[in-house]
Structures are given as structure tokens and as C-alpha cells.
Design an enzyme around this catalytic site. Structure first.
Site, PDB file in Angstrom:
ATOM      1  CG  HIS A  14      -1.832   1.172   1.313  1.00  0.00           C
ATOM      2  ND1 HIS A  14      -3.136   1.035   1.706  1.00  0.00           N
ATOM      3  CD2 HIS A  14      -1.671   2.483   1.053  1.00  0.00           C
ATOM      4  CE1 HIS A  14      -3.736   2.210   1.677  1.00  0.00           C
ATOM      5  NE2 HIS A  14      -2.851   3.120   1.291  1.00  0.00           N
ATOM      6  CG  HIS A  16      -0.760   7.116  -0.976  1.00  0.00           C
ATOM      7  ND1 HIS A  16      -1.976   7.283  -1.592  1.00  0.00           N
ATOM      8  CD2 HIS A  16      -1.014   6.430   0.164  1.00  0.00           C
ATOM      9  CE1 HIS A  16      -2.937   6.737  -0.852  1.00  0.00           C
ATOM     10  NE2 HIS A  16      -2.372   6.210   0.228  1.00  0.00           N
ATOM     11  CG  LEU A  17       4.943   5.645  -5.672  1.00  0.00           C
ATOM     12  CD1 LEU A  17       5.263   4.795  -6.904  1.00  0.00           C
ATOM     13  CD2 LEU A  17       6.221   5.933  -4.891  1.00  0.00           C
ATOM     14  CG  ASN A  42      -5.031   8.608  -3.222  1.00  0.00           C
ATOM     15  OD1 ASN A  42      -3.968   8.111  -3.578  1.00  0.00           O
ATOM     16  ND2 ASN A  42      -5.171   9.183  -2.033  1.00  0.00           N
ATOM     17  CE  LYS A 100      -7.813   2.424  -0.627  1.00  0.00           C
ATOM     18  NZ  LYS A 100      -6.617   2.458   0.172  1.00  0.00           N
ATOM     19  CG  HIS A 137      -9.824   4.600   3.544  1.00  0.00           C
ATOM     20  ND1 HIS A 137      -8.611   5.213   3.694  1.00  0.00           N
ATOM     21  CD2 HIS A 137     -10.592   5.053   4.568  1.00  0.00           C
ATOM     22  CE1 HIS A 137      -8.638   6.011   4.743  1.00  0.00           C
ATOM     23  NE2 HIS A 137      -9.841   5.937   5.292  1.00  0.00           N
ATOM     24  CG  HIS A 175      -4.918   2.245   6.020  1.00  0.00           C
ATOM     25  ND1 HIS A 175      -6.267   2.146   6.246  1.00  0.00           N
ATOM     26  CD2 HIS A 175      -4.788   2.968   4.882  1.00  0.00           C
ATOM     27  CE1 HIS A 175      -6.907   2.786   5.282  1.00  0.00           C
ATOM     28  NE2 HIS A 175      -6.030   3.285   4.444  1.00  0.00           N
ATOM     29  CG  LEU A 220      -7.721  10.497   7.779  1.00  0.00           C
ATOM     30  CD1 LEU A 220      -8.507  11.248   6.725  1.00  0.00           C
ATOM     31  CD2 LEU A 220      -8.558  10.322   9.046  1.00  0.00           C
ATOM     32  CG  ASP A 248      -1.670   4.821   3.957  1.00  0.00           C
ATOM     33  OD1 ASP A 248      -1.709   5.251   2.794  1.00  0.00           O
ATOM     34  OD2 ASP A 248      -2.500   5.150   4.827  1.00  0.00           O
ATOM     35  CG  HIS A 252       0.039  15.139   2.114  1.00  0.00           C
ATOM     36  ND1 HIS A 252      -0.906  15.408   1.155  1.00  0.00           N
ATOM     37  CD2 HIS A 252      -0.356  13.995   2.715  1.00  0.00           C
ATOM     38  CE1 HIS A 252      -1.852  14.474   1.183  1.00  0.00           C
ATOM     39  NE2 HIS A 252      -1.529  13.593   2.119  1.00  0.00           N
ATOM     40  CB  ALA A 264      -4.921  12.576   6.320  1.00  0.00           C
TER      41      ALA A 264
HETATM   42  O1  DOR Z   1      -3.328   9.324   5.759  1.00  0.00           O
HETATM   43  C1  DOR Z   1      -3.705   9.043   4.640  1.00  0.00           C
HETATM   44  N1  DOR Z   1      -3.166   9.600   3.549  1.00  0.00           N
HETATM   45  N2  DOR Z   1      -4.684   8.162   4.503  1.00  0.00           N
HETATM   46  C2  DOR Z   1      -5.247   7.918   3.318  1.00  0.00           C
HETATM   47  O2  DOR Z   1      -6.155   7.132   3.271  1.00  0.00           O
HETATM   48  C3  DOR Z   1      -4.821   8.635   2.112  1.00  0.00           C
HETATM   49  C4  DOR Z   1      -3.460   9.119   2.251  1.00  0.00           C
HETATM   50  C5  DOR Z   1      -3.084  10.118   1.194  1.00  0.00           C
HETATM   51  O3  DOR Z   1      -3.344   9.886   0.007  1.00  0.00           O
HETATM   52  O4  DOR Z   1      -2.506  11.140   1.540  1.00  0.00           O
HETATM   53 ZN    ZN Z   2      -3.355   5.100   1.596  1.00  0.00          ZN
END
Ligand code: DOR
Ligand code: ZN
Length: 359
Positions: A14, A16-17, A42, A100, A137, A175, A220, A248, A252, A264
Site C-alpha cells: 500500500h 502513495h507515490l 488517488n 481500491k 479504506h 491500514h 487516516l 501507506d 504531502h 492526512a
Molecule cells: O493518511 C492518509 N493519507 N490516509 C489515506 O487514506 C490517504 C493518504 C493520502 O493519500 O494522503
Molecule cells: Zn493510503
């Protein structure tokens, strides 16, 4: 005392790139330790079609550091308009490894997610028929439900009814943050799996809120009470094949985290393996590390474990950069709040390179 460890190369189930400058900056952090990762869809706009996934995969491969061997395992973002034919074709080509489910409004870029589960039932049945996993999720979005209770409510009101209505659907509860989540997953059959992050193994909700608000610990699902963290550690170190690592890791920029309404996400790609090794060692469970980070995930996804190995060495406290720089601004690296001693000391690559996709 054990001071070196050799384990099969880990995968991140899991991740995020993002895209563009952030992708370029964060990808080297993941490929240092991980051979493969399930790539979250996402983006803005989200990755909804096979064509979107193929194009995103190409951008990831183009952003890889020279000589890196890394296989992005693509996912599609489930919407109420998802075309089951397109999804099945993308899965059968070997392009897409999971779908997802974001409940609409649950988290970052989830606005295109699902509001009415009846509208995706047909897609879920096609997925069950071909064995394509659904990554969920697992939080309800009802504002009347307390944020710390949203995972448990999701299991009762969404996840369990959905699984009963769709026999054979393979589901990963992503998660997991609660004892209820762990209890649910571990009492299900082999069509149910659960990922656990490094940060939820390391922090509880006090870390976010006691003595000042710490935006870099906000993610989250939000971290819960210590008793829940203990349940996550017990599951991760148990050897139960339902549970595997999904970091996860969610970059950011600091500007977006450190504001009145911060985003988040914890960025852990840099040090997740060190954090997990430390937690496992504290538990006296280093012998379970390989199964959690390298074996259970591929087994759930029906893929071979990596042929390559990594070596971890134990030494004086390891330091990681506090943040990494990107062309869009800095991204703070997760601080577990305790010293880390295990770090990467060697890696023998997989002999195989990226899977060739069928036409
Ligand atoms: O903390 C999180 N960040 N939870 C998520 O479900 C999405 C993720 C994000 O894409 O930043
Ligand atoms: Zn995630």
C-alpha cells in the site's frame, strides 16, 4: 545477539507515490528497500481506467533511478461508473493487481469514491469471479460517527455485509488501526487479508495530540489508543498470514501538512523497514519480520516472493534525513519517536526484471 539479518526483499502492499515532482523525489526512497509496491490510485484526477493505470505505470517507470529494479503493481480507483469490462481486461493483462475502494469523502482525494454500494455490486461480482482483490479504506464517513470509531463501524455496516453479499471476493482491509479490525480479519478465511503500516505500529493517538498538535502524525485512519497499537503489534508479529506490510507512505509537502487544515498522511518510505525492525526487536519477534514484510503479501496476491534479498545490520542509532526535498517543497520523514538501530547494509537484486504485460 543478532546483529545482521538477511531476508527476502520486502514489498509494500500500500503505497502513495503521487505524480510529477513528488513522484520523482519519493520513488528512490521506496525502491531502496522494496522490490514491488501496490500503487494507490488517488491522484487528481484518479486512476480509474486501464488506460489511466498504464500511463501512470509508464510515468513511474520513467521516474525510477538508473539501475533500479522495481515493479509498480497498479490499482484502479473504484467509482460508481467503473466499467467492469475495462477492469477485467486490465487485470487479465497483468496490469492491474487490485481495485481500491474509497468511501466518498473518507480521506485524501476520495471525492470520486463510492456513495451507494449497490452501484458497484456488479463490479465486485466480476472481481470475485476473476480473483481480483479489493483494497478497502475501511472507515465510514457518517459525520455522526466519532472519528475514532469509524473503522469498527465500517466493518459492521459495510465490510461484512459486502463480503456476505459477494462470496469469493478477495478483500484487503488496508491500514488496520483497531483491535476490532485485527479481530475481524484474523477470524476470516484466506480470501481476507489486512495491511498494517509502520507508523501505526509506532505511535498512538497521544503522539498526535498530547503536549501540542503534531501534524506529521496525522493520517487516516487516525492512530488510536495504545491498546489498539498493541493489538496491531501482536498481529504483525504473530506469523498469521492474514497480515502483511502496507506502509501507506503518503507524502504531502510540509506547507500542506503544517496549516490550519493539514492533510492526512505520514511519509515513511525512507525508514519504514527500520521502524518495523525496531518494533519487532522490542517484541522479541525479529524471526517474524520476513514473513510480515516479504512473504505474506505475495502469498495473498498470488505472486512469488522476491528472489532477491536485503541485509539489515544493527548498529549505533541510525539517522535518517528529517525531510526530503522536492521541487514542490520539502516532505517530512516520519519520526517514530524512538531510536532506530537497524539499517540496510546490502541488497542482492531480483534476477527478474519488471513483468512484461500482455498486449
Ligand atoms: O493518511 C492518509 N493519507 N490516509 C489515506 O487514506 C490517504 C493518504 C493520502 O493519500 O494522503
Ligand atoms: Zn493510503
Amino acid at each position: 545477539m543478532t546483529d545482521t539479518l538477511t531476508i527476502r526483499c520486502p514489498d509494500d502492499w500500500h503505497l502513495h507515490l503521487r505524480d510529477g515532482a513528488i513522484l520523482k523525489a519519493v520513488l528512490p526512497e521506496t525502491v531502496r528497500h522494496f522490490a514491488r509496491a501496490i500503487i494507490m490510485p488517488n491522484l487528481v484526477p484518479p486512476v480509474v481506467t486501464g488506460a489511466d493505470a498504464a500511463a501512470y505505470r509508464d510515468r513511474i517507470l520513467a521516474a525510477l533511478p538508473d539501475d533500479a529494479l522495481f515493479e509498480p503493481l497498479m490499482t484502479l480507483y473504484l467509482t460508481e461508473e467503473t466499467d467492469p469490462e475495462d477492469l477485467v481486461t486490465a487485470a487479465e493483462r497483468g496490469l492491474v493487481h487490485a481495485v481500491k475502494l474509497y468511501p466518498a469523502g473518507a480521506t485524501t482525494n476520495s471525492a470520486s469514491g463510492v456513495r451507494d454500494y449497490r452501484r458497484v455490486q456488479g463490479v465486485l461480482e466480476r472481481m470475485a469471479a476473476i480473483g481480483l482483490p479489493l483494497c478497502v479504506h475501511g472507515e465510514v464517513t457518517d459525520p455522526a460517527v466519532d472519528i475514532f470509531d469509524r473503522e469498527a463501524a465500517f466493518i459492521e455496516h459495510v465490510l461484512d455485509p459486502m463480503r456476505r453479499a459477494t462470496p469469493g471476493l478477495r478483500v484487503v482491509m488496508e491500514h488496520i488501526t483497531t483491535r476490532e479490525g485485527i479481530e475481524y480479519v484474523k477470524t476470516q478465511g484466506s480470501d481476507m487479508g489486512g495491511t498494517i503500516t509502520a507508523h501505526h505500529l509506532a505511535i498512538n493517538r497521544n503522539h498526535i495530540l498530547a503536549g501540542g498538535i503534531r501534524p506529521h502524525y496525522y493520517c487516516l485512519p487516525v492512530a488510536k489508543r495504545e491498546e489498539h497499537r498493541r493489538a496491531l503489534i501482536a498481529a504483525a508479529t504473530s506469523g498469521d498470514p492474514h497480515f502483511f506490510l502496507g506502509t501507506d507512505s503518503a507524502p504531502h509537502t510540509d506547507a500542506l501538512k503544517e496549516q490550519a487544515c493539514g492533510c492526512a498522511g505520514c511519509f515513511t518510505a525512507t525508514n519504514a523497514v527500520s521502524v518495523i525492525a525496531e518494533v519487532f526487536e522490542i517484541e522479541g519477534a525479529l524471526s517474524m519480520l520476513e514473513s510480515f514484510v516479504s512473504l505474506h503479501g505475495p502469498a495473498f496476491y498470488g505472486l512469488p516472493a522476491n528472489e532477491g534479498v536485503i541485509q539489515l545490520a544493527k548498529g549505533a542509532a541510525v539517522s535518517y534525513p528529517d525531510r526530503i526535498e522536492t521541487a514542490e517543497g520539502s516532505v517530512t520523514v516520519f519520526d517514530p519517536g524512538f531510536p532506530l538501530h537497524w539499517s540496510l547494509s546490502g541488497r542482492e537484486m531480483n534476477s527478474m526484471s519488471q513483468t512484461k504485460l500482455s498486449e
